[in-house]
Scaffold this motif. Structure first.
Motif, PDB file in Angstrom:
ATOM      1  N   UNK A 118       0.847  -1.201   0.000  1.00 33.22           N
ATOM      2  CA  UNK A 118       0.000   0.000   0.000  1.00 33.22           C
ATOM      3  C   UNK A 118       0.876   1.242   0.000  1.00 33.22           C
ATOM      4  N   UNK A 119       0.395   2.261  -0.696  1.00 29.15           N
ATOM      5  CA  UNK A 119       1.047   3.564  -0.706  1.00 29.15           C
ATOM      6  C   UNK A 119       0.025   4.624  -0.357  1.00 29.15           C
ATOM      7  N   UNK A 120       0.493   5.688   0.266  1.00 26.96           N
ATOM      8  CA  UNK A 120      -0.343   6.846   0.557  1.00 26.96           C
ATOM      9  C   UNK A 120       0.213   7.988  -0.272  1.00 26.96           C
ATOM     10  N   UNK A 121      -0.665   8.737  -0.951  1.00 22.33           N
ATOM     11  CA  UNK A 121      -0.211   9.822  -1.825  1.00 22.33           C
ATOM     12  C   UNK A 121      -1.148  11.018  -1.741  1.00 22.33           C
ATOM     13  N   UNK A 122      -0.566  12.218  -1.900  1.00 22.77           N
ATOM     14  CA  UNK A 122      -1.388  13.430  -1.959  1.00 22.77           C
ATOM     15  C   UNK A 122      -2.199  13.476  -3.236  1.00 22.77           C
ATOM     16  N   UNK A 123      -1.634  12.917  -4.315  1.00 21.46           N
ATOM     17  CA  UNK A 123      -2.305  12.942  -5.620  1.00 21.46           C
ATOM     18  C   UNK A 123      -2.178  11.570  -6.276  1.00 21.46           C
ATOM     19  N   UNK A 124      -3.198  11.191  -7.035  1.00 20.63           N
ATOM     20  CA  UNK A 124      -3.177   9.935  -7.795  1.00 20.63           C
ATOM     21  C   UNK A 124      -3.763  10.191  -9.174  1.00 20.63           C
ATOM     22  N   UNK A 125      -3.091   9.653 -10.193  1.00 19.07           N
ATOM     23  CA  UNK A 125      -3.534   9.825 -11.573  1.00 19.07           C
ATOM     24  C   UNK A 125      -3.701   8.446 -12.200  1.00 19.07           C
ATOM     25  N   UNK A 126      -4.856   8.189 -12.788  1.00 19.55           N
ATOM     26  CA  UNK A 126      -5.103   6.930 -13.506  1.00 19.55           C
ATOM     27  C   UNK A 126      -4.703   7.112 -14.960  1.00 19.55           C
ATOM     28  N   UNK A 127      -3.694   6.366 -15.395  1.00 17.28           N
ATOM     29  CA  UNK A 127      -3.214   6.417 -16.778  1.00 17.28           C
ATOM     30  C   UNK A 127      -3.014   5.000 -17.292  1.00 17.28           C
ATOM     31  N   UNK A 128      -3.935   4.122 -16.904  1.00 17.49           N
ATOM     32  CA  UNK A 128      -3.758   2.699 -17.202  1.00 17.49           C
ATOM     33  C   UNK A 128      -4.378   2.253 -18.514  1.00 17.49           C
ATOM     34  N   UNK A 129      -5.251   3.040 -19.117  1.00 22.14           N
ATOM     35  CA  UNK A 129      -5.871   2.636 -20.371  1.00 22.14           C
ATOM     36  C   UNK A 129      -6.815   1.458 -20.199  1.00 22.14           C
ATOM     37  N   UNK A 130      -7.322   0.948 -21.327  1.00 21.39           N
ATOM     38  CA  UNK A 130      -8.306  -0.139 -21.270  1.00 21.39           C
ATOM     39  C   UNK A 130      -7.822  -1.423 -21.927  1.00 21.39           C
ATOM     40  N   UNK A 131      -6.613  -1.427 -22.461  1.00 25.44           N
ATOM     41  CA  UNK A 131      -6.142  -2.598 -23.200  1.00 25.44           C
ATOM     42  C   UNK A 131      -6.061  -3.842 -22.325  1.00 25.44           C
ATOM     43  N   UNK A 132      -5.702  -3.692 -21.067  1.00 21.28           N
ATOM     44  CA  UNK A 132      -5.583  -4.826 -20.168  1.00 21.28           C
ATOM     45  C   UNK A 132      -6.906  -5.447 -19.769  1.00 21.28           C
ATOM     46  N   UNK A 133      -7.998  -4.727 -20.006  1.00 22.27           N
ATOM     47  CA  UNK A 133      -9.340  -5.246 -19.705  1.00 22.27           C
ATOM     48  C   UNK A 133     -10.241  -4.986 -20.909  1.00 22.27           C
ATOM     49  N   UNK A 134     -10.029  -5.717 -22.001  1.00 26.09           N
ATOM     50  CA  UNK A 134     -10.785  -5.446 -23.226  1.00 26.09           C
ATOM     51  C   UNK A 134     -12.278  -5.711 -23.071  1.00 26.09           C
ATOM     52  N   UNK A 135     -13.067  -4.892 -23.739  1.00 24.75           N
ATOM     53  CA  UNK A 135     -14.521  -5.060 -23.750  1.00 24.75           C
ATOM     54  C   UNK A 135     -14.863  -6.169 -24.740  1.00 24.75           C
ATOM     55  N   UNK A 136     -15.541  -7.183 -24.272  1.00 24.10           N
ATOM     56  CA  UNK A 136     -15.940  -8.303 -25.126  1.00 24.10           C
ATOM     57  C   UNK A 136     -17.466  -8.337 -25.179  1.00 24.10           C
ATOM     58  N   UNK A 137     -18.032  -7.714 -26.221  1.00 20.85           N
ATOM     59  CA  UNK A 137     -19.493  -7.620 -26.285  1.00 20.85           C
ATOM     60  C   UNK A 137     -20.160  -8.979 -26.446  1.00 20.85           C
ATOM     61  N   UNK A 138     -21.380  -9.073 -25.964  1.00 19.24           N
ATOM     62  CA  UNK A 138     -22.193 -10.280 -26.113  1.00 19.24           C
ATOM     63  C   UNK A 138     -22.840 -10.208 -27.494  1.00 19.24           C
ATOM     64  N   UNK A 139     -22.224 -10.843 -28.468  1.00 18.66           N
ATOM     65  CA  UNK A 139     -22.685 -10.775 -29.849  1.00 18.66           C
ATOM     66  C   UNK A 139     -23.775 -11.804 -30.106  1.00 18.66           C
ATOM     67  N   UNK A 140     -24.854 -11.422 -30.790  1.00 12.50           N
ATOM     68  CA  UNK A 140     -25.916 -12.380 -31.106  1.00 12.50           C
ATOM     69  C   UNK A 140     -25.365 -13.526 -31.954  1.00 12.50           C
ATOM     70  N   UNK A 141     -25.716 -14.747 -31.615  1.00 12.16           N
ATOM     71  CA  UNK A 141     -25.292 -15.916 -32.367  1.00 12.16           C
ATOM     72  C   UNK A 141     -23.927 -16.449 -31.986  1.00 12.16           C
TER      73      UNK A 141
END
Length: 195
Positions: A118-141
């Motif tokens: 664990x770390x404690x910080x005055x400021x935190x910035x999310x710059x992780x992007x979405x590639x590591x958790x790709x959206x996989x839509x529920x495609x018909x069929x």
């Protein structure tokens, strides 16, 4: 718990640019990158990826791309460039550090790491992007489809499935009313520089 001034979650181009800005503002950021090197998702993108903007417009602040500035850099050039940027950056870059939670705690943020750190910080910035958790839509069929369904995040090269038809989908990829009948037709439909 370790106390730091600022935490940047993600060591790709956004995370490194953010860390550069924090250093220029007089802070000492800690960059937490889940993978083994500071280049974000770039090493995992498909083999033939080439930027669609020239090197002169693809550089991080204060660190120009080397070589011909009018060329369109290849994925491996971008990885090497980001790695060199991380080496030059005056920030504490920690690889192999996956963030599992960031919580506001009144005076700043508590950042929890996989494995219990664990770390404690005055400021935190999310710059992780979405590639590591790709959206996989529920495609018909999809449940009755006998072929291979390949997400853009899993695609590496057309030789991965020689002789078979495939279709790749994900955020940022072209969308068609019906899949093209062959990978060659799909490639021709993509904008130049995104193959």
């Amino acid at each position: 718990m370790e106390h730091v001034e600022a935490v940047v979650v993600g060591g790709g181009q956004s995370g490194l640019a953010t860390a550069h800005a924090l250093v220029r503002a007089g802070l000492k950021p800690v960059v937490l990158e889940a993978s083994g090197r500071a280049a974000g998702s770039w090493p995992h993108y498909y083999d033939s990826l080439t930027l669609f903007s020239p090197a002169r417009f693809s550089a991080l602040p204060g660190i120009p791309f080397g070589g011909d500035l009018d060329r369109l850099p290849h994925r491996d050039e971008v990885v090497a460039y980001l790695t060199a940027c991380a080496d030059r950056l005056q920030a504490d870059i920690r690889t192999g550090q996956r963030v599992i939670a960031v919580r506001a705690d009144g005076s700043g943020f508590t950042v929890e790491l996989e494995g219990g750190g664990r770390l404690s910080a005055r400021a935190a910035v999310a710059a992780s992007g979405s590639f590591g958790r790709p959206h996989r839509p529920d495609l018909p069929g999809l449940e009755t489809f006998a072929g291979q369904v390949l997400h853009a995040a899993d695609y590496r090269s057309p030789t991965r499935s020689p002789g078979s038809a495939w279709w790749s989908s994900g955020r940022g990829t072209p969308r068609f009313r019906s899949p093209p009948s062959s990978p060659a037709k799909a490639a021709r439909a993509w904008p130049r520089g995104r193959r």
